[in-house]
Design a protein around this motif. Structure first.
Motif, PDB file in Angstrom:
ATOM      1  N   SER A   1      73.079 -44.841 -21.651  1.00  0.00           N
ATOM      2  CA  SER A   1      72.282 -43.793 -21.004  1.00  0.00           C
ATOM      3  C   SER A   1      72.934 -43.292 -19.722  1.00  0.00           C
ATOM      4  O   SER A   1      72.653 -42.190 -19.263  1.00  0.00           O
ATOM      5  CB  SER A   1      70.873 -44.309 -20.702  1.00  0.00           C
ATOM      6  OG  SER A   1      70.897 -45.272 -19.656  1.00  0.00           O
TER       7      SER A   1
ATOM      8  N   ALA B   1      70.712 -37.279 -22.194  1.00  0.00           N
ATOM      9  CA  ALA B   1      69.484 -37.848 -22.745  1.00  0.00           C
ATOM     10  C   ALA B   1      69.188 -37.339 -24.154  1.00  0.00           C
ATOM     11  O   ALA B   1      68.648 -38.074 -24.987  1.00  0.00           O
ATOM     12  CB  ALA B   1      68.304 -37.541 -21.815  1.00  0.00           C
TER      13      ALA B   1
ATOM     14  N   ARG C   1      71.759 -37.934 -29.265  1.00  0.00           N
ATOM     15  CA  ARG C   1      71.353 -39.124 -30.018  1.00  0.00           C
ATOM     16  C   ARG C   1      72.328 -39.450 -31.140  1.00  0.00           C
ATOM     17  O   ARG C   1      71.958 -40.086 -32.131  1.00  0.00           O
ATOM     18  CB  ARG C   1      69.936 -38.943 -30.608  1.00  0.00           C
ATOM     19  CG  ARG C   1      68.885 -38.472 -29.628  1.00  0.00           C
ATOM     20  CD  ARG C   1      68.882 -39.271 -28.338  1.00  0.00           C
ATOM     21  NE  ARG C   1      68.443 -40.645 -28.510  1.00  0.00           N
ATOM     22  CZ  ARG C   1      68.535 -41.570 -27.579  1.00  0.00           C
ATOM     23  NH1 ARG C   1      69.088 -41.283 -26.412  1.00  0.00           N
ATOM     24  NH2 ARG C   1      68.102 -42.791 -27.808  1.00  0.00           N
TER      25      ARG C   1
END
Length: 233
Positions: A15, A20, A23
């Protein structure tokens, strides 16, 4: 992503270096399938869409390895047996450009399914322009010396990810002389039960003229390259 540590802490570290909303991970490389390398990858496979998993081909009879293999299958990631000579070019906009970030597999150069996990560790060289990082997994001195015979001065790299967490079984003087790293990075847990890094190994690294950086003392260690030189953040 190269290895994932023993537990969930890899997610917090990712992270710090990924956006953010990102994925997906294009490829995960497993230097060897021991728990301290793949435990955290179970969480990675649950959390991210993983395109491919590169493995050395060693097959330990452990529950964590069986769980990992099932997780890879469930994810649907492409499985690739890493073998000497393979090149993973990490810039799809210019795959033919030799200056692009490229991961070159140096070892294994054979079927390692019947060998110990450390002996079959993936050793790879990450290059970008005129800069390079040597990534050694848990490869022991015998494999290091074998690579010195095969590659000699071609092992030379600016940075060395020190073998086997600084264990005395890796980082032979011959290998360090061939790699000649400016900095040696040791991934090691604070107050670990193995006593890593070994004092003899630290002495060899110091004698080789490398700056020694340790995750147990320095925390997360980040270097960036512009293709000409590395800068530590």
């Amino acid at each position: 992503l190269i290895d994932g540590g023993p537990g969930k802490s890899v997610l917090a570290e990712l992270s710090k270096v990924m956006l953010a909303y990102d994925r997906s991970i294009d490829a995960v490389l497993v230097s060897n399938p021991d728990k301290d390398h793949i435990g955290g990858l179970l969480e990675v496979l649950k959390t991210f869409e993983v395109g491919a998993v590169l493995e050395p081909g060693t097959k330990p009879e452990t529950a964590i390895y069986q769980e990992f293999e099932k997780a890879v299958a469930d994810e649907g990631a492409k499985k690739i047996l890493a073998r000497r000579g393979m090149k993973v070019v990490m810039d799809e906009t210019s795959p033919a450009d030799e200056a692009a970030p490229t991961l070159i597999i140096l070892f294994p150069d054979r079927d390692v399914s019947g060998t110990k996990t450390n002996d079959g560790s993936i050793v790879a060289k990450l290059t970008y322009g005129n800069t390079a990082v040597m990534l050694t997994g848990d490869a022991p001195e015998s494999i290091e010396r074998y690579l010195v015979l095969l590659d000699g001065a071609n092992l030379r790299s600016d940075l060395l990810k020190v073998g086997h967490h600084g264990s005395r079984t890796s980082s032979s003087a011959e290998f360090l002389a061939a790699v000649a790293p400016a900095a040696a990075i040791i991934s090691v847990g604070e107050n670990n039960s193995y006593g890593h890094p070994n004092q003899e190994t630290l002495a060899r690294l110091q004698a080789a003229g490398a700056e020694i950086l340790r995750t147990d003392q320095n925390g997360t260690i980040i270097f960036t390259s512009d293709g000409v030189s590395f800068q530590r953040e």
